[in-house]
Design an enzyme around this catalytic site. Structure first.
Site, PDB file in Angstrom:
ATOM      1  CE  LYS A 143      -0.366  -0.230   4.967  1.00 34.00           C
ATOM      2  NZ  LYS A 143      -1.118  -0.584   6.136  1.00 34.00           N
TER       3      LYS A 143
ATOM      4  CE1 TYR B 233      14.697  30.710   4.211  1.00 37.08           C
ATOM      5  CE2 TYR B 233      15.126  28.344   3.795  1.00 37.08           C
ATOM      6  CZ  TYR B 233      14.649  29.637   3.477  1.00 37.08           C
ATOM      7  OH  TYR B 233      14.281  29.766   2.102  1.00 37.08           O
TER       8      TYR B 233
HETATM    9  C1  LIG Z   1      -0.550  -1.743   6.930  1.00 40.05           C
HETATM   10  C2  LIG Z   1      -0.939  -2.843   7.360  1.00 40.05           C
HETATM   11  C3  LIG Z   1      -0.073  -3.961   7.534  1.00 40.05           C
HETATM   12  C4  LIG Z   1       1.364  -3.820   7.544  1.00 40.05           C
HETATM   13  O1  LIG Z   1       2.058  -3.306   8.698  1.00 40.05           O
HETATM   14  P1  LIG Z   1       3.423  -3.314   9.095  1.00 40.05           P
HETATM   15  O2  LIG Z   1       3.610  -2.712  10.346  1.00 40.05           O
HETATM   16  O3  LIG Z   1       4.016  -2.212   8.057  1.00 40.05           O
HETATM   17  O4  LIG Z   1       3.895  -4.612   8.963  1.00 40.05           O
HETATM   18  C5  LIG Z   1      -0.701  -5.276   8.020  1.00 40.05           C
HETATM   19  N1  LIG Z   1      -2.048  -5.322   8.248  1.00 40.05           N
HETATM   20  C6  LIG Z   1      -2.993  -4.061   7.809  1.00 40.05           C
HETATM   21  C7  LIG Z   1      -4.347  -4.279   8.123  1.00 40.05           C
HETATM   22  C8  LIG Z   1      -2.444  -2.949   7.645  1.00 40.05           C
HETATM   23  O5  LIG Z   1      -3.001  -1.845   7.362  1.00 40.05           O
END
Ligand SMILES: *Cc1c(COP(=O)(O)O)cnc(C)c1O
Length: 353
Positions: free
Chosen positions: A33, A250
């Site tokens: 994702k 800055y």
């Molecule tokens: C994003 C997500 C994961 C992965 O989580 P990590 O901590 O990056 O391993 C797993 N399950 C769900 C439901 C998620 O939203």
């Protein structure tokens, strides 16, 4: 050409996937994702495709991008569908979806009969964000079974504190999940990265590794065999000497304590390097650690070259990667590696297979 770039090591990605899958056992959905946590979803999915059990993304458009790129493996929508039109796309593109809310069951109930759907039914085992309450689960499961459109139901939950090895919350969530699902058949999926590494009791049929794939340990500490996938780097584009007492950048946040050789680096917060890091944050110049000095600007930042006499125009500057763990920068920026990686933009992405 501006030297700012993100080097993506796809071999490290494959290594980390195998490590995550092996530590958990069973099968593993590679979580890609948010553009594979900023690494490039299509390139990462293609690199993993020959060996992966499936992918997970947050929502439909992220899955369609992968399908359009020719990815044929299963893809799970972690947020599920938002409306009936999305359900049609799920069917058309043969996607799997999480069902975490009664409205999603209602949409499925009213849909025209089509392919048997693959549903991952989410239990709220204590995070209290998404998912059915334990006492609602049986009825939700039955409704899905009864409507004739659901082929398989995988039972899942998500942990709030799996990256905290010394708190009991994860064990309590596992117990709540087990109690809620005791009489229900079907595969189970509980573990994100933290649970893959730290909570063997939560290992079931499917793991869902995300941040692990990209080589950032959610519980930095013991060495764990992960390899960083992204190196964020640029180069020295100008050098100047400033006398003791001179301000830099800055807000004159930094003032030279000694005559200082300042390296100007083509990398700024518009590229995703966090503006909030303090003076002293590590950077590596030609592989040697030194420190960031002065505020990070939109396009540039400044580093201390006083003790690096060999550093010159064009010297390679690593902001994070093998020499500077992204977790170290996250700590300096008071955030987590996830956020830093997702925010990388504007730089060139170069992939090594
Ligand atoms: C994003 C997500 C994961 C992965 O989580 P990590 O901590 O990056 O391993 C797993 N399950 C769900 C439901 C998620 O939203």
């Amino acid at each position: 050409m501006r030297p700012a770039r993100a080097l993506i090591d796809l071999d490290a990605l494959r290594h980390n996937y195998r490590l995550a899958r092996g530590r958990h056992g069973g099968r593993a959905l590679a979580v890609v994702k948010a553009n594979a946590y900023g690494h490039g979803a299509v390139a990462c999915a293609r690199a993993l495709a020959p060996e992966v059990d499936g992918f997970a993304v947050a929502f439909l458009d992220e899955a369609l991008e992968l399908r359009a790129a020719g990815i044929e493996q299963p893809i799970l929508l972690l947020e599920g569908i938002f409306d009936a039109a999305e359900l049609d796309e799920v069917v058309r593109h043969d996607l799997w979806m999480v069902v975490h809310h009664a409205e999603q069951i209602r949409i499925i109930d009213h849909a025209k009969p089509a392919l048997p759907l693959d549903v991952w039914l989410k239990v709220n085992s204590g995070m209290n964000r998404a998912g059915f309450m334990p006492h609602e689960l049986r009825a939700a499961w039955q409704r899905l079974k009864d409507n004739g459109r659901v082929g398989s139901i995988t039972l899942m939950t998500h942990f709030a504190r799996a990256d905290e090895p010394h708190v009991l919350a994860t064990s309590e969530q596992v117990a709540a999940f087990d109690a809620a699902t005791r009489d229900l058949p079907g595969p189970r999926s509980l573990s994100n990265s933290g649970a893959i590494l730290g909570w063997p009791d939560a290992h079931r049929d499917w793991a869902r590794p995300g941040i692990l794939l990209y080589g950032a340990d959610p519980m930095p500490g013991e060495p764990n065999g992960l390899r960083p996938v992204m190196t964020l780097e640029s180069a020295i584009m100008a050098i100047r000497e400033i006398p003791a007492g001179a301000p830099l950048g800055y807000g004159a946040r930094f003032r030279a304590e000694r005559p200082t050789r300042v390296g100007l680096v083509a990398m700024g917060y518009a590229d995703g390097y966090p503006r909030t890091v303090p003076d002293g944050t590590p950077v590596a110049v030609d592989g040697i650690r030194t420190r960031l000095i002065g505020r990070v600007s939109m396009d540039m930042l400044t580093v201390d070259l006083t003790d690096l006499p060999d550093a010159k125009l064009g010297s390679r500057v690593e902001l994070w990667g093998n020499n500077v763990p992204v977790n170290r920068i996250a700590e300096a920026a008071n955030t987590i590696a996830y956020e830093l990686l997702c925010n990388v933009k504007r730089v060139r992405f170069e992939y090594a297979d």
